[in-house]
Design a protein around this motif. Structure first.
Motif: not given
Length: 469
Positions: A165-173, A189-194
């Motif tokens: 989660y943390c890397p993906l949220a970093c990529w996105t936001w 959060g379509g990507g990091p969440v769903h």
């Protein structure tokens, strides 16, 4: 108009409250962080909502375990977030792929302007984003449906939040993230969440293997439809804060995002019910309507702040219909993912991300006064390709890394990801909870009206794969 506060590197906490009034910098913009705090309280309700939904969908002998896990997941995730999760995601000196430990233990996180919005004290921003992480982890653990061991599941939750989660949220936001600068459009959060939770839940189910001694025909019905309905209602309500607060300000765009969220959920219900009505020759399904609402909420999440109300209705309807038509996807994949997390969140998230690229509008994004974004509807067809890049990158990363993490945990001595066969047959509740509390299931069965009487509080005795009094 009041000028926004400015982050000062020399005072990362925002000032010493013993020497200055640290609130003075936010005079005139208090309504922004008050609104986000309110949205945070609303988002929190999603977590017990998912617990109730999962509990209602499960067989009654594992219902308590899923309710209990909701509170345990939010507890573990909160510790992970304040330990290093926030820093790995939102550190201001992050790389394009992961943050640093600059804010380890929330060091320096207090009243300075946040990295997400200068109008928000960083501690408010941190709390709001914590709940996104907790909701995502709670969705993922649905992949362990009725066969995952509790303690390894909680350890996996901590590790998954850290390495997925943390890397993906970093990529996105994070403003340094590579998807943020591509840019891909992901409002809430379509990507990091769903997408991430859907593929990770599929990985969890794949590594654990199929449930044993399960009667597929009888298990087509949830043990308690009332809990499914109540859980969906809390999730729906919580999602108004989830999407409505993702502008990080109390702007017209925030109000539109909330409107779009409700609209997509409603058309999601209509889409799924329509498919059920045609498929089952004029009959309805309450659970189907609940799944439709969730599919609509998932689909609109990346698009809520980028599209008009009517296009939100289209996104909710299309996402729901596609998910409903993929009812047998678990059989096609030969993976026993009984909670349909991949179908609703994985596929729904991918649909939402793709449709965001088509329908995103510059005039809608600009409603908060600061955001610039264009989509296919504005003639920016390249954006659709960028959305597909996000979908492919997040899907591959979340599935592969989740599998690797699960296999590592699986082969650690004493770390038994899956319960023993006899425990699975008896049920997670009888194996993992104090005997006197097993009678609590009577309340669930009584509310749902879908099981014969359990009012005497006695747990069912399992003979083979059948439950009997």
């Amino acid at each position: 108009m009041t000028d926004a506060p400015v982050y000062n590197v020399s005072t990362p906490t925002g000032g010493d409250p013993l020497k200055v009034d640290v609130n003075a910098q936010y005079v005139g913009v208090e309504w922004n962080y008050t609104y986000i705090i309110l949205c945070s309280f609303i988002v929190w309700l999603i977590i017990p909502g998912i617990g109730l939904l999962y509990s209602g969908l499960a067989r009654r002998k594992s219902a308590l375990a899923l309710l209990f896990q909701a509170f345990m997941v939010v507890a573990v995730t909160t510790f992970q977030w304040i330990f290093w999760g926030y820093s790995l995601t939102y550190a201001r000196d992050a790389s394009p792929f992961i943050g640093t430990l600059k804010n380890f233990g929330l060091r320096g996180v207090m009243v300075a302007p946040s990295p997400g919005s200068a109008d928000l004290p960083e501690i408010v921003f941190c709390f709001y984003q914590l709940l996104f992480c907790a909701c995502t982890v709670m969705i993922v653990v649905g992949g362990a449906f009725e066969r995952g061991n509790m303690i390894p599941s909680l350890i996996f939750s901590f590790c998954w939040a850290t390495v997925v989660y943390c890397p993906l949220a970093c990529w996105t936001w994070n403003s340094n993230g590579w998807l943020y600068n591509l840019p891909s459009l992901d409002f809430a959060g379509g990507g990091p969440v769903h997408i991430a939770s859907g593929w990770s839940a599929l990985a969890y189910a794949f590594v654990l293997g199929k449930r044993r001694n399960i009667d597929r025909t009888s298990h087509a019905k949830p043990h308690n439809t009332t809990l499914v309905f109540l859980g969906t209602a809390l999730i729906w309500f919580g999602w108004l804060g989830f999407n409505g607060g993702s502008t990080l300000n109390a702007s017209v765009r925030a109000m539109l995002a909330a409107f779009n969220t409700n609209t997509a959920a409603c058309t999601g219900v209509l889409g799924w019910v329509l498919v059920d009505y045609i498929k089952h020759r004029g009959k309805f399904s309450v659970v189907g309507a609940c799944e439709g609402a969730i599919a609509g909420l998932v689909g609109i999440t990346p698009a809520a702040g980028f599209v008009s109300v009517w296009l939100a209705a289209v996104i909710g309807f299309l996402t729901s219909v596609i998910c409903a038509l993929l009812q047998d996807i678990n059989e096609w994949l030969h993976i026993d993912e009984g909670m349909d997390v991949f179908k609703l969140h994985g596929i729904g998230g991918m649909m939402g991300a793709f449709l965001t690229g088509i329908f995103a509008s510059q005039s809608i994004a600009a409603l908060d006064g600061v955001t610039e974004a264009t989509g296919g509807i504005d003639g920016n067809g390249v954006q659709i390709g960028k959305q597909l890049a996000e979908v492919c990158a997040i899907s591959a990363y979340s599935f592969v890394v989740s599998c690797i993490l699960l296999y590592i945990l699986k082969f650690i001595p004493g770390m038994q990801l899956r319960v023993h066969e006899e425990v699975e047959m008896v049920g997670l509740d009888r194996a993992q909870f104090i005997d006197e509390q097993i009678g609590e299931r009577a309340l669930f069965d009584d509310l749902g009206g879908s099981s014969s009487s359990m009012l005497d509080g006695r747990a069912p005795v399992v003979v083979g794969s059948q439950e009997k009094k």
